[in-house]
Design an enzyme around this catalytic site. Structure first.
Site, PDB file in Angstrom:
ATOM      1  N   ASP A  63       0.753  -1.175   0.091  1.00  0.00           N
ATOM      2  CA  ASP A  63      -0.140   0.119   0.282  1.00  0.00           C
ATOM      3  C   ASP A  63       0.878   1.282   0.120  1.00  0.00           C
ATOM      4  O   ASP A  63       1.519   1.489   0.792  1.00  0.00           O
ATOM      5  CB  ASP A  63      -0.866  -0.063   1.318  1.00  0.00           C
ATOM      6  CG  ASP A  63      -1.740   1.166   1.251  1.00  0.00           C
ATOM      7  OD1 ASP A  63      -1.534   2.301   0.681  1.00  0.00           O
ATOM      8  OD2 ASP A  63      -2.852   1.078   2.166  1.00  0.00           O
ATOM      9  N   TYR A 154      -7.375  15.496  -8.788  1.00  0.00           N
ATOM     10  CA  TYR A 154      -6.639  14.371  -9.399  1.00  0.00           C
ATOM     11  C   TYR A 154      -5.505  15.266 -10.016  1.00  0.00           C
ATOM     12  O   TYR A 154      -4.332  14.856  -9.845  1.00  0.00           O
ATOM     13  CB  TYR A 154      -7.192  13.667 -10.295  1.00  0.00           C
ATOM     14  CG  TYR A 154      -6.790  12.779 -11.281  1.00  0.00           C
ATOM     15  CD1 TYR A 154      -6.130  11.458 -10.845  1.00  0.00           C
ATOM     16  CD2 TYR A 154      -6.267  12.915 -12.493  1.00  0.00           C
ATOM     17  CE1 TYR A 154      -5.440  10.579 -11.624  1.00  0.00           C
ATOM     18  CE2 TYR A 154      -5.486  12.171 -13.330  1.00  0.00           C
ATOM     19  CZ  TYR A 154      -5.189  10.841 -12.867  1.00  0.00           C
ATOM     20  OH  TYR A 154      -4.107   9.970 -13.465  1.00  0.00           O
TER      21      TYR A 154
HETATM   22  N1  LIG Z   1      -5.632   5.122 -17.665  1.00  0.00           N
HETATM   23  C1  LIG Z   1      -5.154   6.437 -18.013  1.00  0.00           C
HETATM   24  O1  LIG Z   1      -5.957   7.014 -19.167  1.00  0.00           O
HETATM   25  C2  LIG Z   1      -4.173   7.077 -17.355  1.00  0.00           C
HETATM   26  C3  LIG Z   1      -3.985   8.437 -17.829  1.00  0.00           C
HETATM   27  C4  LIG Z   1      -2.944   9.228 -17.216  1.00  0.00           C
HETATM   28  C5  LIG Z   1      -2.257   8.763 -16.125  1.00  0.00           C
HETATM   29  N2  LIG Z   1      -2.625   7.643 -15.508  1.00  0.00           N
HETATM   30  C6  LIG Z   1      -2.023   7.025 -14.418  1.00  0.00           C
HETATM   31  O2  LIG Z   1      -1.179   5.772 -14.614  1.00  0.00           O
HETATM   32  C7  LIG Z   1      -0.931   5.166 -13.515  1.00  0.00           C
HETATM   33  C8  LIG Z   1      -1.675   3.690 -13.788  1.00  0.00           C
HETATM   34  O3  LIG Z   1      -3.101   3.629 -14.135  1.00  0.00           O
HETATM   35  P1  LIG Z   1      -3.862   2.488 -14.714  1.00  0.00           P
HETATM   36  O4  LIG Z   1      -4.474   3.228 -15.893  1.00  0.00           O
HETATM   37  O5  LIG Z   1      -2.874   1.135 -15.099  1.00  0.00           O
HETATM   38  O6  LIG Z   1      -5.090   2.431 -13.934  1.00  0.00           O
HETATM   39  P2  LIG Z   1      -5.623   1.044 -12.884  1.00  0.00           P
HETATM   40  O7  LIG Z   1      -6.728   1.363 -12.094  1.00  0.00           O
HETATM   41  O8  LIG Z   1      -5.522  -0.075 -13.951  1.00  0.00           O
HETATM   42  O9  LIG Z   1      -4.243   0.601 -12.122  1.00  0.00           O
HETATM   43  C9  LIG Z   1      -3.943   1.422 -10.871  1.00  0.00           C
HETATM   44  C10 LIG Z   1      -3.281   0.291  -9.973  1.00  0.00           C
HETATM   45  O10 LIG Z   1      -3.011   1.035  -8.693  1.00  0.00           O
HETATM   46  C11 LIG Z   1      -3.141   0.239  -7.606  1.00  0.00           C
HETATM   47  N3  LIG Z   1      -3.378   1.008  -6.352  1.00  0.00           N
HETATM   48  C12 LIG Z   1      -4.503   1.889  -6.192  1.00  0.00           C
HETATM   49  N4  LIG Z   1      -4.328   2.496  -4.899  1.00  0.00           N
HETATM   50  C13 LIG Z   1      -2.970   1.652  -4.281  1.00  0.00           C
HETATM   51  C14 LIG Z   1      -2.333   2.020  -3.161  1.00  0.00           C
HETATM   52  N5  LIG Z   1      -2.928   2.599  -2.260  1.00  0.00           N
HETATM   53  N6  LIG Z   1      -1.285   1.242  -2.955  1.00  0.00           N
HETATM   54  C15 LIG Z   1      -0.935   0.517  -4.051  1.00  0.00           C
HETATM   55  N7  LIG Z   1      -1.419   0.334  -5.271  1.00  0.00           N
HETATM   56  C16 LIG Z   1      -2.600   1.095  -5.475  1.00  0.00           C
HETATM   57  C17 LIG Z   1      -4.517  -0.494  -7.921  1.00  0.00           C
HETATM   58  O11 LIG Z   1      -4.971  -1.592  -7.282  1.00  0.00           O
HETATM   59  C18 LIG Z   1      -4.108  -0.613  -9.533  1.00  0.00           C
HETATM   60  O12 LIG Z   1      -3.724  -1.966  -9.593  1.00  0.00           O
HETATM   61  C19 LIG Z   1      -1.879   5.805 -12.481  1.00  0.00           C
HETATM   62  O13 LIG Z   1      -1.016   6.433 -11.805  1.00  0.00           O
HETATM   63  C20 LIG Z   1      -2.734   6.666 -12.997  1.00  0.00           C
HETATM   64  O14 LIG Z   1      -3.243   7.869 -12.483  1.00  0.00           O
HETATM   65  C21 LIG Z   1      -3.697   6.951 -16.331  1.00  0.00           C
END
Ligand SMILES: NC(=O)c1ccc[n+]([C@@H]2O[C@H](COP(=O)([O-])OP(=O)(O)OC[C@H]3O[C@@H](n4cnc5c(N)ncnc54)[C@H](O)[C@@H]3O)[C@@H](O)[C@H]2O)c1
Length: 250
Positions: A63, A154
């Site tokens: 976490d 965010y």
């Molecule tokens: N998907 C998009 O369009 C997008 C765009 C810009 C940035 N991002 C960023 O990319 C990164 C990955 O996102 P994603 O798209 O793979 O989303 P996702 O929701 O599939 O993955 C996020 C992961 O983070 C984990 N997580 C959440 N809270 C947590 C905690 N307290 N401790 C440990 N793990 C935790 C979740 O369980 C999940 O596995 C994030 O930082 C997100 O903000 C995503």
């Protein structure tokens, strides 16, 4: 030679989405990978799949808001694989609310994971990277950390990640510890399922993007791989924008 041969990497939020894809790609490129997340069953599954494909991967409960979990993740990397070279601060959460809708609790929870989690991760890995003679920290921000959006808390959390990355780059450059931020656009993962949707919502996302693409996790992982590997040895404090041109259109 594989692009991550001999490297040991820790990736937060690696149970699904972009983090899981980065873990797979790093392992394919020769790295040993420690995957951290809070959804343990899915994380174990990804680590097992990498192992079955011939890679080295270990899952730990991490976490990112918990300093003890970070210490455990770093010591797992060092115990299992001998050192730690790379951290990808990938874990993140999204709350799709504007300013007046955002409750104090929303603000606190998003800053806790997206900002404080990145700070704690970077702080905890530095001693191990110093022991390894250097390293690379890749912080996943967002285009919402570069330009305004309707997602107030965010965007603020991701803007913090951008400048924190530059401060780490300045402070630890002399020790060959690099730090860069990555700014993805719209990437098709569970996080943005509600945002992209299907039909009209999806089409409007495509129309907003000069390249006319909704990206997948691999589009980001390949950029993260570059920043994690020694190919980017002269790159620190930079912002890698992977957004199909969204932020450059007027
Ligand atoms: N998907 C998009 O369009 C997008 C765009 C810009 C940035 N991002 C960023 O990319 C990164 C990955 O996102 P994603 O798209 O793979 O989303 P996702 O929701 O599939 O993955 C996020 C992961 O983070 C984990 N997580 C959440 N809270 C947590 C905690 N307290 N401790 C440990 N793990 C935790 C979740 O369980 C999940 O596995 C994030 O930082 C997100 O903000 C995503």
């Amino acid at each position: 030679m594989a692009r991550m041969e001999g490297k040991v990497a820790l990736i937060s939020g690696a149970a699904r989405g972009q983090g899981a894809d980065e873990a797979r790609l790093f392992a394919e490129e020769g790295a040993s990978v420690v995957l951290g997340d809070i959804i343990d069953e899915q994380g174990q599954q990804v680590a097992s799949e990498i192992g079955e494909s011939g890679g080295n991967a270990t899952y730990v409960h991490l976490d990112v808001t918990n300093e003890a979990d970070w210490k455990n993740a770093v010591s797992t990397a060092v115990t299992e694989y001998g050192k730690l070279d790379v951290l990808v601060n990938n874990a993140g959460i999204l709350i799709m609310k504007g300013l007046e809708e955002t409750e104090n609790a929303d603000w606190e929870s998003i800053q806790d994971v997206n900002s404080r989690g990145v700070f704690l991760g970077a702080k905890t890995v530095v001693p191990a990277m110093r022991d390894a003679g250097g390293g690379s920290i890749v912080n996943i921000s967002s285009i919402a950390g570069l330009i305004g959006s309707r997602y107030t808390a965010y965007g603020a959390s991701k803007g913090l990640v951008r400048i924190l990355s530059k401060s780490i780059a300045v402070e630890y450059g002399p020790e060959q510890i690099r730090c860069n931020s990555v700014h993805p656009g719209i990437i098709e993962t569970d996080m943005v399922e509600g945002l992209i949707g299907t039909g009209d919502g999806r089409q409007s996302m495509i129309d907003r993007t000069p390249l006319g693409i909704i990206a997948n996790a691999r589009d980001v992982s390949l950029g993260v791989l570059y920043l994690a590997s020694d190919e980017s040895r002269y790159v620190t404090g930079s912002e890698l924008v992977i957004d199909g041109g969204i932020t450059v259109r007027r």
